[in-house]
Design a protein around this motif. Structure first.
Motif, PDB file in Angstrom:
ATOM      1  N   LEU A 188       4.740 -15.465 -45.437  1.00 56.17           N
ATOM      2  CA  LEU A 188       4.401 -16.891 -45.462  1.00 56.17           C
ATOM      3  C   LEU A 188       4.424 -17.480 -44.051  1.00 56.17           C
ATOM      4  O   LEU A 188       3.504 -18.199 -43.642  1.00 56.17           O
ATOM      5  N   LEU A 189       5.480 -17.138 -43.294  1.00 59.59           N
ATOM      6  CA  LEU A 189       5.632 -17.691 -41.954  1.00 59.59           C
ATOM      7  C   LEU A 189       4.556 -17.143 -41.021  1.00 59.59           C
ATOM      8  O   LEU A 189       4.077 -17.838 -40.129  1.00 59.59           O
ATOM      9  N   ARG A 190       4.182 -15.876 -41.228  1.00 54.30           N
ATOM     10  CA  ARG A 190       3.140 -15.290 -40.404  1.00 54.30           C
ATOM     11  C   ARG A 190       1.826 -16.069 -40.574  1.00 54.30           C
ATOM     12  O   ARG A 190       1.184 -16.452 -39.599  1.00 54.30           O
ATOM     13  N   ALA A 191       1.473 -16.315 -41.841  1.00 49.42           N
ATOM     14  CA  ALA A 191       0.225 -17.026 -42.109  1.00 49.42           C
ATOM     15  C   ALA A 191       0.251 -18.424 -41.498  1.00 49.42           C
ATOM     16  O   ALA A 191      -0.725 -18.880 -40.902  1.00 49.42           O
ATOM     17  N   GLU A 192       1.402 -19.093 -41.624  1.00 50.13           N
ATOM     18  CA  GLU A 192       1.515 -20.465 -41.115  1.00 50.13           C
ATOM     19  C   GLU A 192       1.459 -20.465 -39.579  1.00 50.13           C
ATOM     20  O   GLU A 192       0.839 -21.340 -38.971  1.00 50.13           O
ATOM     21  N   THR A 193       2.089 -19.457 -38.970  1.00 49.17           N
ATOM     22  CA  THR A 193       2.064 -19.371 -37.503  1.00 49.17           C
ATOM     23  C   THR A 193       0.649 -19.112 -37.003  1.00 49.17           C
ATOM     24  O   THR A 193       0.225 -19.662 -35.983  1.00 49.17           O
ATOM     25  N   LEU A 194      -0.078 -18.262 -37.725  1.00 43.15           N
ATOM     26  CA  LEU A 194      -1.474 -18.009 -37.362  1.00 43.15           C
ATOM     27  C   LEU A 194      -2.237 -19.315 -37.265  1.00 43.15           C
ATOM     28  O   LEU A 194      -2.998 -19.563 -36.331  1.00 43.15           O
ATOM     29  N   LYS A 195      -2.006 -20.177 -38.258  1.00 40.58           N
ATOM     30  CA  LYS A 195      -2.692 -21.470 -38.279  1.00 40.58           C
ATOM     31  C   LYS A 195      -2.207 -22.345 -37.131  1.00 40.58           C
ATOM     32  O   LYS A 195      -2.984 -22.934 -36.395  1.00 40.58           O
ATOM     33  N   LEU A 196      -0.867 -22.403 -36.980  1.00 43.17           N
ATOM     34  CA  LEU A 196      -0.271 -23.305 -35.991  1.00 43.17           C
ATOM     35  C   LEU A 196      -0.679 -22.939 -34.564  1.00 43.17           C
ATOM     36  O   LEU A 196      -0.854 -23.811 -33.724  1.00 43.17           O
ATOM     37  N   SER A 197      -0.822 -21.624 -34.295  1.00 43.72           N
ATOM     38  CA  SER A 197      -1.070 -21.240 -32.910  1.00 43.72           C
ATOM     39  C   SER A 197      -2.459 -21.667 -32.450  1.00 43.72           C
ATOM     40  O   SER A 197      -2.779 -21.570 -31.274  1.00 43.72           O
ATOM     41  N   GLN A 198      -3.297 -22.159 -33.350  1.00 47.06           N
ATOM     42  CA  GLN A 198      -4.604 -22.663 -32.960  1.00 47.06           C
ATOM     43  C   GLN A 198      -4.654 -24.191 -32.893  1.00 47.06           C
ATOM     44  O   GLN A 198      -5.684 -24.773 -32.586  1.00 47.06           O
ATOM     45  N   VAL A 199      -3.511 -24.821 -33.251  1.00 49.91           N
ATOM     46  CA  VAL A 199      -3.490 -26.280 -33.295  1.00 49.91           C
ATOM     47  C   VAL A 199      -3.533 -26.848 -31.878  1.00 49.91           C
ATOM     48  O   VAL A 199      -3.077 -26.217 -30.926  1.00 49.91           O
ATOM     49  N   ASP A 200      -4.104 -28.038 -31.747  1.00 47.94           N
ATOM     50  CA  ASP A 200      -4.328 -28.634 -30.430  1.00 47.94           C
ATOM     51  C   ASP A 200      -3.088 -28.696 -29.553  1.00 47.94           C
ATOM     52  O   ASP A 200      -3.128 -28.347 -28.386  1.00 47.94           O
ATOM     53  N   TYR A 201      -1.951 -29.144 -30.133  1.00 44.75           N
ATOM     54  CA  TYR A 201      -0.803 -29.347 -29.244  1.00 44.75           C
ATOM     55  C   TYR A 201      -0.259 -28.031 -28.717  1.00 44.75           C
ATOM     56  O   TYR A 201       0.284 -27.976 -27.620  1.00 44.75           O
ATOM     57  N   VAL A 202      -0.447 -26.944 -29.487  1.00 43.43           N
ATOM     58  CA  VAL A 202      -0.005 -25.640 -28.985  1.00 43.43           C
ATOM     59  C   VAL A 202      -0.923 -25.177 -27.853  1.00 43.43           C
ATOM     60  O   VAL A 202      -0.479 -24.688 -26.826  1.00 43.43           O
ATOM     61  N   ARG A 203      -2.216 -25.392 -28.042  1.00 46.08           N
ATOM     62  CA  ARG A 203      -3.165 -25.009 -26.980  1.00 46.08           C
ATOM     63  C   ARG A 203      -2.935 -25.865 -25.739  1.00 46.08           C
ATOM     64  O   ARG A 203      -3.038 -25.373 -24.606  1.00 46.08           O
ATOM     65  N   ALA A 204      -2.625 -27.143 -25.954  1.00 38.10           N
ATOM     66  CA  ALA A 204      -2.345 -28.023 -24.809  1.00 38.10           C
ATOM     67  C   ALA A 204      -1.128 -27.529 -24.054  1.00 38.10           C
ATOM     68  O   ALA A 204      -1.118 -27.438 -22.826  1.00 38.10           O
ATOM     69  N   ALA A 205      -0.072 -27.144 -24.813  1.00 33.39           N
ATOM     70  CA  ALA A 205       1.140 -26.646 -24.171  1.00 33.39           C
ATOM     71  C   ALA A 205       0.825 -25.402 -23.361  1.00 33.39           C
ATOM     72  O   ALA A 205       1.314 -25.216 -22.243  1.00 33.39           O
TER      73      ALA A 205
END
Lengths: 433, 325
Positions: A309-326
């Motif tokens: 579950l966490l893997r799938a959610e992290t996959l999604k999160l790592s493409q989110v704008d604030y992560v890319r901005a960081a």
């Protein structure tokens, strides 16, 4: 009297300390606070939480062990119910009975007769005084807590319960405390849930089982969380071969039927304990070590679901704008993982923890029945049910052990299920409306 | 699709090797064969000769992974890991620690296991889906709420209580069916009906909730309103539109279970004295017969992987979008 902490005691208090630290650090977090306030606007969730809290308190009382002058190890709960440890009978007796359940052969003046012998530690004439004492104690304790709450108000702001039904809160608290005090008062002069085959009080066994159940439900998740979070986040964030390896790992573990994997591991663990008697000093320590290993094994076999579950959610999160901005601003992997990804997975972790608890309590009974659960000498609902299986086949049936295990176990599982439903409803962003 | 399945099949090999490594590590490295011999010989004063003899008799006297004394391929094949674990790939389970042929035992015990597990599975599926559809039909009403509360209560009771309660009520007090036992052939239903019913009831709580969630998601969609508007009765909408569309998520959860039905139910079989694979496993666990447990772990893993492949096939069958990709 000397304080001696068993292995599991230490871990339980460590868990309490961690929760307290987490609560302290999150106390200024408006979002978390508002979520919890929303959880407790539900009356069912509030009641369930109080019931669960009562179980946890009993389990904690049972997790402070002392070594007495005579060398025995006793917990605070044992000392509170010391009369039950002493008031043992010879054999079975029904709840509130005054005589033994089984007839014994007696010789009276040359005549041999079969009679139900009277019980040694039952005083029927003290029933009403005990009820009075229980009611008074329960009400008194509730009143005391009420005074503490409103007298020393600045310390206990009760912010989590700000939107909860106050009257219901106090009513349920009073009910729980009164039931507990009633049980305590009555148990001094009766066997409230009867006695077992060798005359031990069943109420005491059911109370002692609370610690086993709560420990398995909480320690297992504690041991599983680092593995599930660490591997899940790494697989989802780094992708590539890291992801492949971790996926291979959990697919392999997942493909082994759960009970068999646990059984295999427990068998091995039993063998290890048999071959290393130097690891533990007493029978209690041995049973405790076995419980610790059991939670460890359950933890090692149950991290896969949350990890996926966490893997799938992290996959999604790592493409989110604030992560890319960081990332664009030059943040390292460690910083992104710790500051931006993991905190945003915590609601999933929380839901999993609450959801797993009831399943683990139920699993203990089944595993113990199969013979790969807790130590047979340990008080647990699984062991009580196991023994009750033969008792129910007697004629007439000895039903009270089973009934006690049923009441104590179903209540905590029901409360956990109801609370987890509500937590899921509130914390899951998808179900928020 | 065939290509995909072939890849899937190849992917199964490393997983099964991994499973074997895990069981091997558990049974032979954490507990050395010496420890096993000591457990089986029981007595405290076992001499080293007795242990060596027991190991030789069970073939446990080989080195773990690498045999420097053998020649050629023998350095790898004449080892414990190859003999005890890799041999399982040919479904040659060898002898149990008490000397019985495990493969033969498994073939014999598969029948009773299936006779119990299959009806439980099918009846459970039918009851759960029907009830869930009915509850969704009355969604957000008193019926729905009552059913949900009942489901939580049902879920919160340990399966062991259902079994003991059912046995006492139906067999001991009402004398309708025998408490436990098994007889192959036409009379088997007498022994199976109670465990099947108990199995269905104990799975009802979680099943009802799961299917309700699935159908509830489906029922909110636009096409349901269209179907209603065109004049279908509510129940017909459920049966003809919501059920087939809800089938897809159901398949993921259900198909994977089908092959593992062969393994039987541990608790049910031992409570009701049904001589299937579940009670076989329990006996092996309680008798500490590692050879049988190892074989069952391998079998379970194989069946699980077969289940995953069946799920893919079922998906392609149910969803044309997958089939034509």
């Amino acid at each position: 009297m000397m304080l001696t902490l068993l292995w599991t005691d230490t871990l339980v208090w460590l868990l309490v300390a961690m929760l307290a630290a987490w609560g302290w650090s999150a106390r200024r977090d408006r979002l978390v606070l508002e979520r919890w306030q929303a959880v407790f606007t539900s009356r069912l969730a509030l009641t369930s939480a109080l019931v669960l809290a009562a179980y946890v308190v009993v389990a904690l009382l049972d997790s402070v062990h002392f070594q007495l002058a005579g060398g025995q190890v006793r917990s605070l709960l044992d000392l509170l119910f010391a009369h039950l440890l002493e008031n043992t009978e010879r054999t079975y007796s029904a709840p509130f009975a005054t005589r033994e359940f089984v007839k014994s052969v007696v010789q009276e003046g040359g005549v041999t007769r079969q009679v139900h012998l009277p019980l040694a530690h039952v005083h029927p004439e003290r029933f009403w005084p005990d009820v009075g004492l229980g009611l008074a104690l329960g009400t008194g304790l509730t009143g005391l807590l009420w005074l503490v709450r409103y007298g020393v108000s600045p310390i206990f702001k009760g912010r989590i319960l700000a939107r909860a039904d106050r009257r219901l809160f106090w009513a349920v608290l009073w009910a729980i405390l009164t039931v507990f005090c009633l049980l305590w008062a009555l148990s001094r002069d009766f066997h409230v849930f009867g006695t077992d085959k060798v005359g031990n009080d069943v109420l005491f066994q059911a109370l002692k089982s609370i610690r086993t159940g709560v420990l398995i439900g909480t320690l297992t998740t504690l041991l599983m969380l680092p593995l599930a979070i660490g591997l899940g986040v790494m697989a989802g964030y780094f992708k590539g071969w890291v992801d492949d390896v971790i996926q291979y790992l959990y697919t392999t573990l997942n493909s082994i039927p759960g009970v068999l994997l646990i059984a295999a591991a427990v068998l091995v663990m039993q063998g290890m304990l048999e071959n290393h008697p130097e690891w533990f000093g007493s029978a209690e320590a041995r049973a405790d070590l076995r419980l610790l290993f059991l939670t460890l094994i359950l933890g090692l076999t149950s991290w896969t679901g949350l990890c996926r579950l966490l893997r799938a959610e992290t996959l999604k999160l790592s493409q989110v704008d604030y992560v890319r901005a960081a990332r664009a601003l030059g943040a390292g992997h460690g910083r992104i993982l710790l500051r931006h990804i993991t905190p945003n997975l915590m609601h999933l972790v929380l839901i999993a923890v609450v959801l797993d608890f009831s399943g683990l309590v139920l699993a203990e009974a089944v595993l113990t029945y199969v013979g790969v659960g807790v130590d047979p000498t340990m008080n647990s609902w699984g062991n009580m049910i196991n023994a009750a299986r033969l008792e129910m086949a007697r004629e007439p049936a000895v039903w009270w052990s089973l009934a006690a295990a049923f009441v104590f176990m179903s209540l905590v599982v029901l409360a956990a299920n109801l609370l987890s439903d509500r937590v899921q409803q509130v914390f899951n962003p998808r179900s928020a409306d | 699709m065939l290509n995909y399945l072939m890849r899937r099949l190849l992917y199964a090999v490393p997983i099964l090797i991994g499973v074997n490594l895990i069981t091997f590590a558990l049974f032979f490295m954490v507990n050395t064969p010496d420890d096993m011999a000591r457990i089986h010989l029981g007595a405290k004063q076992t001499t080293p000769e007795m242990i060596e003899a027991w190991k030789a008799a069970h073939g446990y006297d080989r080195p773990l992974f690498f045999n420097p004394e053998a020649e050629g391929l023998g350095t790898v094949t004449d080892t414990l890991f190859f003999n005890e674990s890799m041999r399982l790939f040919t479904f040659d389970f060898g002898l149990s620690d008490s000397g019985r042929d495990i493969g033969e035992d498994i073939r014999q015990r598969m029948g009773p296991s299936l006779a119990l597990a299959l009806p439980t599975f099918l009846l459970g599926l039918w009851v759960n889906i029907t009830l869930a559809l009915a509850v969704v039909l009355f969604r957000y009403s008193l019926v729905d709420r009552t059913a949900l509360v009942a489901a939580v209560v049902l879920m919160s009771i340990s399966g062991l209580f259902y079994i003991i309660g059912g046995q006492v009520l139906v067999s001991k007090m009402l004398h309708w069916v025998p408490i436990s036992g098994y007889q192959p052939g036409a009379d088997a239903w007498k022994f199976l009906i109670l465990p099947v019913l108990i199995g269905v009831v104990s799975g009802l709580g979680s099943g009802l909730r799961w299917y309700r969630t699935l159908f509830l998601e489906e029922v909110e969609k636009e096409y349901v309103r269209t179907a209603r508007a065109k004049g279908l009765s509510p129940w017909q909408v459920m049966r003809r539109h919501v059920l087939p569309n809800g089938l897809l998520p159901i398949l993921t959860g259900v198909v994977v279970v089908i092959p593992t039905l062969f393994m039987g139910s541990l608790v049910m079989e031992s409570f009701f004295g049904i001589p299937g694979l579940g009670s076989y496993t329990i006996e092996a666990i309680q008798g500490q017969d590692f050879a049988i447990v190892k074989a069952m772990v391998f079998l379970g893993a194989v069946l699980y992987i077969v289940g995953l492949m069946l799920t893919d096939i079922a998906y392609a069958w149910a969803d044309p979008r997958v089939r034509f990709k």
